[in-house]
Design a protein around this motif. Sequence first.
Motif, mmCIF file in Angstrom:
data_model
loop_
_atom_site.group_PDB
_atom_site.id
_atom_site.type_symbol
_atom_site.label_atom_id
_atom_site.label_comp_id
_atom_site.label_asym_id
_atom_site.label_seq_id
_atom_site.Cartn_x
_atom_site.Cartn_y
_atom_site.Cartn_z
ATOM 1 N N PHE A 164 45.710 55.516 72.839
ATOM 2 C CA PHE A 164 45.266 54.444 71.957
ATOM 3 C C PHE A 164 43.735 54.489 71.818
ATOM 4 N N ALA A 165 43.228 53.771 70.827
ATOM 5 C CA ALA A 165 41.779 53.681 70.627
ATOM 6 C C ALA A 165 41.096 53.093 71.857
ATOM 7 N N LYS A 166 39.881 53.531 72.126
ATOM 8 C CA LYS A 166 39.176 53.087 73.331
ATOM 9 C C LYS A 166 37.956 52.220 73.005
ATOM 10 N N ALA A 242 46.431 48.842 68.653
ATOM 11 C CA ALA A 242 46.639 49.042 70.095
ATOM 12 C C ALA A 242 45.433 49.788 70.638
ATOM 13 N N CYS A 243 44.854 49.263 71.718
ATOM 14 C CA CYS A 243 43.674 49.882 72.340
ATOM 15 C C CYS A 243 43.911 50.008 73.841
ATOM 16 N N GLU A 244 43.062 50.749 74.497
ATOM 17 C CA GLU A 244 43.145 50.864 75.954
ATOM 18 C C GLU A 244 41.771 51.172 76.518
ATOM 19 N N ASP A 245 41.607 50.859 77.788
ATOM 20 C CA ASP A 245 40.464 51.322 78.551
ATOM 21 C C ASP A 245 40.975 51.706 79.925
ATOM 22 N N ALA A 246 40.102 51.874 80.880
ATOM 23 C CA ALA A 246 40.532 52.318 82.206
ATOM 24 C C ALA A 246 41.403 51.283 82.905
#
Length: 623
Positions: A164-166, A242-246
């Motif tokens: 997903f986009a970060k 939808a996005c994500e990071d650590a």
Amino acid sequence: MGQCYGKARGASSRADHDADPSGAGSVAPPSPLPANGAPLPATPRRHKSGSTTPVHHHQAATPGAAAWPSPYPAGGASPLPAGVSPSPARSTPRRFFKRPFPPPSPAKHIKATLAKRLGGGKPKEGTIPEEGGAGAGAGAGAGAAVGAADSAEADRPLDKTFGFAKNFGAKYDLGKEVGRGHFGHTCSAVVKKGEHKGHTVAVKIISKAKMTTAISIEDVRREVKILKALSGHDNLVRFYDACEDALNVYIVMELCEGGELLDRILARGGRYTEEDAKAIIVQILSVVAFCHLQGVVHRDLKPENFLFTTRDESAPMKLIDFGLSDFIRPDERLNDIVGSAYYVAPEVLHRSYSMEADIWSIGVITYILLCGSRPFWARTESGIFRSVLRADPNFDDSPWPSVSAEAKDFVKRFLNKDYRKRMTAVQALTHPWLRDEQRQIPLDILIFRLVKQYLRATPLKRLALKALSKALSEDELLYLRLQFKLLEPRDGFVSLDNFRAALTRYSTDAMRESRVLEFQHALEPLAYRKMDFEEFCAAAISPYQLEALERWEEIAGTAFQHFEQEGNRVISVEELAQELNLAPTHYSIVQDWIRKSDGKLNFLGFTKFLHGVTIRGSNTRRH
């Protein structure tokens, strides 16, 4: 009740769910609704605010609403009647086992299943983790293998990257929390740039730290895939991003500010008028018919998962929470036990089901709307399951005597324990109780299934189905006429091109994922010939569904007269058995179907031949 989880693709799982009466666990507050067998207390679930897009299974998002202890702004008026607590008071209690499950219970393997789903760790003795403990994303329907995958999980690190986009922080200005679940929470947010700049949205935040199994990771991946693939329906919650990071996954969706259908039911004292109930049910049927045509089964339809866009009384509803949903291929049967206990269909507990399970859930919702109480009730989840499997809904007590015959017939045709006899969502929209000549009826995926079977049938079976179709009244042919019209016949005929064009016209990415387009290959015989409306009627009727009608005996009798004139012929036991694909060891089944006087099918044989013979077996998903 709360969620019931099963291991992916083939585990039985359920548990006694109500709190220990000794006081060891908390219980939901009593409902103000009138008793009819059992009142409708709010379904226990995780803590959340009163109206939103989902956090996990039942989260919603209302801007300006404090997460604790009330979902309504300070000094604001609650829509609930006096004495009724808002949603947080109906949170999921911790659950306790007082005694071992009885062997017949479908819940007997729940502890082992949950332990496996939680990553191999055993739940604390005597308790079951709260809802959401089965996975960060949303449910037990993950398309991940268990077996070998589970044993190997401990030996390799989990890949928690989703692609997903970060850049979530650059795109959204996160607001305050408006709902919290076991594995995530929901916040409001303002879009900072792009097409929807300035809009307020709901953001479901799922912690990667809580994703402890490959199944839970796949749950999140599948939920996003379904939300992204399904598009274009007014009653479906809109997916934005939808996005994500650590640390987290962020699912950005439409913000629904009008609260749950459940809260409105409670605010009305439990019961809707028939006219008001129709307005609700039509919206539910419309969006479910859309999902089913795309090859998506929701598996957790209940009042908590329908949100109103605003607090206006006539605001449209949106279906949310696809955490337990899954793509289902043509002719596939699912076997994992998921859903919510009060709304779960019998065939789900038998671990062999398809889209008809959603129809049962709509029947439960309709029953609740019309009388204010649940059709199946018990103090424990196992008790509820036994009621679902064995008990019949009560249509005798008040207010049912004052409910119209059409409405009662509507509910009964949804709550038929034989899934083959239930109406589809599209058929229900043409039922006399809901019929509206101005309403546009969608294409029904059932048409493709039945025509496929008809094209594969023997000549004798086709003659029997033609005789059956000739016995239908004009009222009963309405649904078929509307479906035939949607195929856009040319000069009164349809061919493969018509069926192909109809599927393409309604196609989304979900339809490709679920392989619904494979029906085109099954209908290849229509590439070389055409089908008029009379033959279409024979091809697109279900003897099982007709058997659920009150006048089935009349229909069958009239159909047999047509069959005697146009199709009945001398047939041996061996030939009849071969027509039904029976092995020689089962020839005795059909011996009494043939008249000894002339060697032709008798009335019993005709009706049995229409249904066919099922020797136990299943086409379920295996991993």
